[in-house]
Design a protein around this motif. Structure first.
Motif, short mmCIF file in Angstrom:
data_model
loop_
_atom_site.label_atom_id
_atom_site.label_comp_id
_atom_site.label_asym_id
_atom_site.label_seq_id
_atom_site.Cartn_x
_atom_site.Cartn_y
_atom_site.Cartn_z
N SER A 135 -5.38 -45.03 10.19
CA SER A 135 -5.17 -43.54 10.24
C SER A 135 -5.28 -43.03 8.87
N LEU A 136 -5.86 -43.61 7.94
CA LEU A 136 -6.03 -43.03 6.45
C LEU A 136 -7.67 -42.90 6.41
N GLY A 137 -7.85 -41.73 5.59
CA GLY A 137 -9.13 -41.37 5.30
C GLY A 137 -9.25 -40.03 4.44
N LEU A 138 -10.38 -39.68 4.19
CA LEU A 138 -10.32 -38.32 3.48
C LEU A 138 -10.39 -37.10 4.35
N HIS A 139 -9.45 -36.33 4.04
CA HIS A 139 -9.22 -35.24 4.90
C HIS A 139 -9.74 -34.16 3.94
N ILE A 140 -10.59 -33.22 4.72
CA ILE A 140 -11.10 -32.08 3.81
C ILE A 140 -10.28 -30.72 4.42
N LYS A 141 -9.66 -30.16 3.34
CA LYS A 141 -9.18 -28.96 3.89
C LYS A 141 -9.55 -27.74 3.40
N LYS A 142 -9.73 -26.52 3.98
CA LYS A 142 -10.44 -25.19 3.72
C LYS A 142 -9.27 -24.66 2.52
N ASP A 143 -9.68 -24.44 1.53
CA ASP A 143 -8.76 -23.91 0.43
C ASP A 143 -9.32 -22.49 0.03
N LYS A 144 -8.39 -21.64 -0.24
CA LYS A 144 -8.84 -20.36 -0.74
C LYS A 144 -9.45 -20.14 -2.25
N GLU A 145 -8.44 -21.08 -3.02
CA GLU A 145 -8.86 -21.09 -4.37
C GLU A 145 -9.60 -22.53 -4.69
N LEU A 146 -10.71 -22.59 -5.47
CA LEU A 146 -11.39 -23.79 -5.64
C LEU A 146 -11.03 -24.26 -7.03
N THR A 147 -9.96 -24.58 -7.25
CA THR A 147 -9.65 -25.08 -8.73
C THR A 147 -9.85 -26.87 -8.79
N LEU A 148 -10.62 -27.06 -10.11
CA LEU A 148 -10.85 -28.61 -10.15
C LEU A 148 -9.56 -28.81 -10.99
N HIS A 149 -9.11 -30.33 -10.62
CA HIS A 149 -8.16 -30.76 -11.42
C HIS A 149 -8.43 -32.38 -11.21
N ALA A 150 -7.81 -33.06 -11.92
CA ALA A 150 -8.01 -34.71 -12.15
C ALA A 150 -6.73 -35.33 -12.51
N PHE A 151 -6.46 -36.65 -12.11
CA PHE A 151 -5.73 -37.52 -12.49
C PHE A 151 -6.41 -38.74 -13.09
N CYS A 152 -5.88 -39.25 -14.23
CA CYS A 152 -6.79 -40.59 -14.74
C CYS A 152 -5.50 -41.48 -15.18
N ASP A 153 -6.02 -43.01 -15.40
CA ASP A 153 -5.13 -43.80 -15.83
C ASP A 153 -5.91 -44.77 -16.16
N SER A 154 -5.37 -45.85 -17.15
CA SER A 154 -5.93 -47.20 -17.30
C SER A 154 -4.89 -48.30 -17.36
N ASP A 155 -5.36 -49.50 -17.23
CA ASP A 155 -4.49 -50.76 -17.30
C ASP A 155 -4.69 -51.33 -18.66
N TYR A 156 -3.89 -51.25 -19.52
CA TYR A 156 -4.10 -51.66 -20.95
C TYR A 156 -4.52 -53.30 -20.84
N ALA A 157 -5.71 -53.76 -21.37
CA ALA A 157 -6.08 -55.13 -21.40
C ALA A 157 -5.86 -55.69 -20.15
N GLY A 158 -6.07 -55.21 -19.17
CA GLY A 158 -5.98 -55.77 -17.80
C GLY A 158 -6.65 -56.99 -17.23
N CYS A 159 -8.00 -56.99 -18.19
CA CYS A 159 -8.97 -58.38 -17.62
C CYS A 159 -8.48 -59.33 -18.52
N LYS A 160 -8.15 -60.49 -17.67
CA LYS A 160 -7.65 -61.75 -18.59
C LYS A 160 -8.43 -62.24 -19.21
N ASP A 161 -9.86 -62.23 -18.80
CA ASP A 161 -10.91 -62.96 -19.67
C ASP A 161 -11.34 -62.05 -20.66
N THR A 162 -11.73 -60.97 -20.66
CA THR A 162 -12.25 -60.14 -22.00
C THR A 162 -11.22 -59.35 -22.65
#
Length: 186
Positions: free
Chosen positions: A24-51
Motif C-alpha cells: 500500500s506504500l508508494g509515492l502519492h502526488i497531490k495537486k497543491d495550490k502553492e508550489l513551494t520547495l522545501h527539504a529535509f537532510c540528515d547524515s549518520d556520523y562515521a556510519g561506514c565501519k570500514d572508512t
C-alpha cells in the motif's frame, strides 16, 4: 537458480513478505495550490565501519509531494557530527538551488525562501552565523555554500526534531513503526 538451497528459499520468503507488507506504500502526488520547495537532510556520523565516512541523505518536496531524494557516502571523513550534518546541508542546498532554477525555467517562481530542515542544531546555527569558530576552520570552503544561500535569503535553515526527520528513511534502516510513520508523512 538450478540448485536452490533452504537459505535461498528463506531469502525469497523474506522478500515476498516485505513486498506484501509494503504493497500500500508508494509515492502519492497531490495537486497543491502553492508550489513551494522545501527539504529535509540528515547524515549518520562515521556510519561506514570500514572508512568511517558519513552518509548524507536528503529528500526534497514540492509542497507535500516528494520529488527527489538521495543517499550518498560523503567524499571525506568528517571530524564531527556537525561537520557531517553541515556537508549534508550543503548537498541539499545545492539540490534545492538546482530545482528552483528548473522550476523557474518551467514558469514556477519561488516566492519565499526555500526551507531546509536539519535535526542538528549546531549545523543549523553554523549556517546562519557568519563568524568562523576555531572548531569549524577545517571545513572546506565548498561547504560554506549553504551559508551564502542563507545570507542571500534564498534558503532558510530550520531545526526539525529527530522523530520528524523524513531523510532518515534514505540513509539507515528503521524499525517498522518509524518507517511507516515517515512514509505516512510524505
Amino acid at each position: 537458480m538450478h540448485l536452490p538451497t533452504v537459505s535461498d528459499f528463506s531469502l525469497l520468503k523474506r522478500i515476498l513478505q516485505y513486498i506484501k507488507g509494503t504493497i500500500s506504500l508508494g509515492l502519492h502526488i497531490k495537486k497543491d495550490k502553492e508550489l513551494t520547495l522545501h527539504a529535509f537532510c540528515d547524515s549518520d556520523y562515521a556510519g561506514c565501519k570500514d572508512t568511517r565516512r558519513s552518509t548524507s541523505g536528503f529528500c526534497t518536496m514540492l509542497d507535500s509531494n516528494l520529488i527527489s531524494w538521495s543517499a550518498k557516502r560523503q567524499q571525506t571523513v568528517s571530524k564531527s557530527s556537525t561537520e557531517a550534518e553541515y556537508r549534508s546541508l550543503t548537498a541539499t542546498a545545492q539540490e534545492l538551488t538546482w530545482l528552483s532554477f528548473l522550476l523557474r525555467d518551467l514558469g514556477i517562481e519561488q516566492q519565499h525562501a526555500m526551507v531546509l530542515k536539519c535535526d542538528n542544531l549546531s549545523a543549523v546555527y553554523l549556517s546562519t552565523n557568519p563568524a568562523l569558530h576555531s572548531r569549524t576552520k577545517h571545513f572546506d570552503t565548498d561547504y560554506h555554500y549553504v551559508r551564502e544561500q542563507v545570507a542571500l535569503g534564498l534558503i532558510e535553515t530550520q531545526h526539525v526534531p529527530a522523530e520528524q526527520q523524513l531523510a532518515d528513511v534514505f540513509k539507515k534502516s528503521l524499525p517498522k513503526k518509524l518507517f511507516t510513520c515517515a512514509s505516512n508523512l510524505v
